[in-house]
Scaffold this motif. Structure first.
Motif, PDB file in Angstrom:
ATOM      1  N   ILE A 286       0.848  -1.205   0.000  1.00 23.98           N
ATOM      2  CA  ILE A 286       0.000   0.000   0.000  1.00 23.98           C
ATOM      3  C   ILE A 286       0.881   1.252   0.000  1.00 23.98           C
ATOM      4  O   ILE A 286       0.598   2.219  -0.699  1.00 23.98           O
ATOM      5  N   PHE A 287       1.948   1.221   0.757  1.00 17.71           N
ATOM      6  CA  PHE A 287       2.878   2.370   0.813  1.00 17.71           C
ATOM      7  C   PHE A 287       3.414   2.666  -0.588  1.00 17.71           C
ATOM      8  O   PHE A 287       3.346   3.792  -1.069  1.00 17.71           O
ATOM      9  N   CYS A 288       3.898   1.647  -1.276  1.00 14.99           N
ATOM     10  CA  CYS A 288       4.345   1.785  -2.667  1.00 14.99           C
ATOM     11  C   CYS A 288       4.546   0.381  -3.259  1.00 14.99           C
ATOM     12  O   CYS A 288       5.435  -0.346  -2.805  1.00 14.99           O
ATOM     13  N   PRO A 289       3.761   0.015  -4.276  1.00  9.12           N
ATOM     14  CA  PRO A 289       3.875  -1.333  -4.850  1.00  9.12           C
ATOM     15  C   PRO A 289       5.289  -1.628  -5.365  1.00  9.12           C
ATOM     16  O   PRO A 289       5.755  -2.754  -5.288  1.00  9.12           O
ATOM     17  N   TYR A 290       5.965  -0.562  -5.821  1.00 10.79           N
ATOM     18  CA  TYR A 290       7.309  -0.774  -6.393  1.00 10.79           C
ATOM     19  C   TYR A 290       8.299  -1.221  -5.312  1.00 10.79           C
ATOM     20  O   TYR A 290       9.292  -1.882  -5.598  1.00 10.79           O
ATOM     21  N   SER A 291       8.026  -0.859  -4.053  1.00  9.92           N
ATOM     22  CA  SER A 291       8.929  -1.250  -2.964  1.00  9.92           C
ATOM     23  C   SER A 291       8.941  -2.779  -2.803  1.00  9.92           C
ATOM     24  O   SER A 291       9.940  -3.341  -2.367  1.00  9.92           O
TER      25      SER A 291
ATOM     26  N   PRO B 219       4.168   2.423 -15.349  1.00  9.02           N
ATOM     27  CA  PRO B 219       4.577   3.662 -14.663  1.00  9.02           C
ATOM     28  C   PRO B 219       3.870   3.804 -13.314  1.00  9.02           C
ATOM     29  O   PRO B 219       2.728   3.349 -13.168  1.00  9.02           O
ATOM     30  N   ILE B 220       4.551   4.406 -12.352  1.00 13.28           N
ATOM     31  CA  ILE B 220       3.913   4.637 -11.049  1.00 13.28           C
ATOM     32  C   ILE B 220       3.970   6.121 -10.716  1.00 13.28           C
ATOM     33  O   ILE B 220       4.822   6.840 -11.224  1.00 13.28           O
ATOM     34  N   SER B 221       3.021   6.564  -9.890  1.00 15.59           N
ATOM     35  CA  SER B 221       3.073   7.977  -9.490  1.00 15.59           C
ATOM     36  C   SER B 221       4.020   8.084  -8.292  1.00 15.59           C
ATOM     37  O   SER B 221       3.908   7.333  -7.321  1.00 15.59           O
ATOM     38  N   ILE B 222       4.963   9.018  -8.414  1.00 15.17           N
ATOM     39  CA  ILE B 222       5.989   9.170  -7.385  1.00 15.17           C
ATOM     40  C   ILE B 222       5.570  10.240  -6.385  1.00 15.17           C
ATOM     41  O   ILE B 222       5.201  11.348  -6.772  1.00 15.17           O
ATOM     42  N   ASN B 223       5.615   9.900  -5.133  1.00 16.87           N
ATOM     43  CA  ASN B 223       5.347  10.860  -4.064  1.00 16.87           C
ATOM     44  C   ASN B 223       6.666  11.083  -3.308  1.00 16.87           C
ATOM     45  O   ASN B 223       7.089  10.246  -2.514  1.00 16.87           O
TER      46      ASN B 223
ATOM     47  N   ASN C  59       7.599  12.757  -0.862  1.00 19.29           N
ATOM     48  CA  ASN C  59       7.546  12.679   0.602  1.00 19.29           C
ATOM     49  C   ASN C  59       7.619  11.220   1.070  1.00 19.29           C
ATOM     50  O   ASN C  59       8.290  10.889   2.046  1.00 19.29           O
ATOM     51  N   LYS C  60       6.918  10.353   0.314  1.00 18.92           N
ATOM     52  CA  LYS C  60       6.986   8.922   0.642  1.00 18.92           C
ATOM     53  C   LYS C  60       8.395   8.394   0.381  1.00 18.92           C
ATOM     54  O   LYS C  60       8.944   7.639   1.178  1.00 18.92           O
ATOM     55  N   CYS C  61       8.944   8.792  -0.764  1.00 19.00           N
ATOM     56  CA  CYS C  61      10.260   8.260  -1.164  1.00 19.00           C
ATOM     57  C   CYS C  61      11.323   8.545  -0.106  1.00 19.00           C
ATOM     58  O   CYS C  61      12.138   7.683   0.202  1.00 19.00           O
TER      59      CYS C  61
ATOM     60  N   ASP D 119      15.378   3.164  -8.607  1.00 16.49           N
ATOM     61  CA  ASP D 119      15.629   3.834  -9.887  1.00 16.49           C
ATOM     62  C   ASP D 119      14.518   4.815 -10.264  1.00 16.49           C
ATOM     63  O   ASP D 119      14.593   5.455 -11.297  1.00 16.49           O
ATOM     64  N   LYS D 120      13.468   4.939  -9.426  1.00 13.84           N
ATOM     65  CA  LYS D 120      12.347   5.831  -9.749  1.00 13.84           C
ATOM     66  C   LYS D 120      12.507   7.220  -9.151  1.00 13.84           C
ATOM     67  O   LYS D 120      11.699   8.097  -9.398  1.00 13.84           O
ATOM     68  N   THR D 121      13.513   7.412  -8.312  1.00 14.79           N
ATOM     69  CA  THR D 121      13.664   8.711  -7.639  1.00 14.79           C
ATOM     70  C   THR D 121      15.132   9.046  -7.396  1.00 14.79           C
ATOM     71  O   THR D 121      15.971   8.139  -7.310  1.00 14.79           O
TER      72      THR D 121
END
Ligand code: SF4
Length: 202
Positions: free
Chosen positions: A28-33, A175-179, A181-183, A193-195
């Motif tokens: 939920i925090f980030c699927p890419y994690s 593609p994912i939406s980058i937040n 603050n979360k990163c 590699d997304k941030t």
């Protein structure tokens, strides 16, 4: 793409299809994690484990090593799984007499939906394995406080099922939406590699 968790109860072939309960909140925090977790899971944890995670892990050790209770009616660190949901993991504490399932957390300033899903997931596993569950709760180690959680309704059970389906069908190449603050609060930040953000824990 699924996260794999080891358990003593299933064969390696069956395990590959199962989602680890401990990754539900991270998804939920980030699927890419989850994708990064799967890549780095065999590496030295100090490479990416930040201070809050390390603290929580140390606080969890008595349960993981089955040393936090000597009562025979208390089951600690039991491997659990559900064929219905294709999930697996470990429960922290199950008290046979009260039929209560307890998840221990070092700090619980806020309870996230993903943490509730993790508790529900453990409950669904126990029920499928033939245990009765009358109540579920978190126990906050730092304050020595029990925090009861409602048993999921039928509607919430469907919500959980939909969530597991999303997890099972997640495609990390999309593609994912980058937040940002979360990163900066993500333990994989420095490896992602997304941030280009820096992890606040370093
Ligand atoms: S650094 Fe950001 S994009 Fe990468 S896994 Fe963490 S939260 Fe997701």
């Amino acid at each position: 793409m699924v996260a794999i968790c080891s358990t003593e109860t299933l064969s390696p072939k069956v395990m590959q299809d199962y989602i680890s309960i401990s990754t539900l909140n991270d998804f939920i925090f980030c699927p890419y994690s989850i994708y990064l977790h799967n890549i780095y899971m065999d590496t030295d944890e100090t490479m990416y484990h930040a201070i809050p995670q390390t603290k929580g892990k140390i606080a969890h050790e008595p349960t993981d090593h089955k040393t936090s209770s000597n009562r025979s009616d208390v089951i600690l660190s039991l491997p659990v799984y559900s064929e219905r949901f294709h999930i697996m993991g470990k429960i922290d504490v199950y008290k046979r007499k009260e039929k209560i399932l307890i998840e221990r957390k070092y700090n619980l300033k806020k309870i996230y939906r993903g943490q509730i899903y993790q508790l529900w997931a453990q409950m669904f596993c126990l029920l499928e394995m033939g245990y009765e569950v009358n109540a579920i709760a978190f126990y906050e180690i730092s304050t020595n406080k029990m925090i009861p959680v409602e048993i999921p309704t039928k509607v919430q059970e469907r919500e959980f099922e939909d969530f597991i389906n999303q997890f099972q069908t997640y495609d990390p190449s999309l593609p994912i939406s980058i937040n940002p603050n979360k990163c900066t609060h993500c333990i994989y930040c420095n490896l992602c590699d997304k941030t280009n953000s820096e992890n606040v824990y370093t």
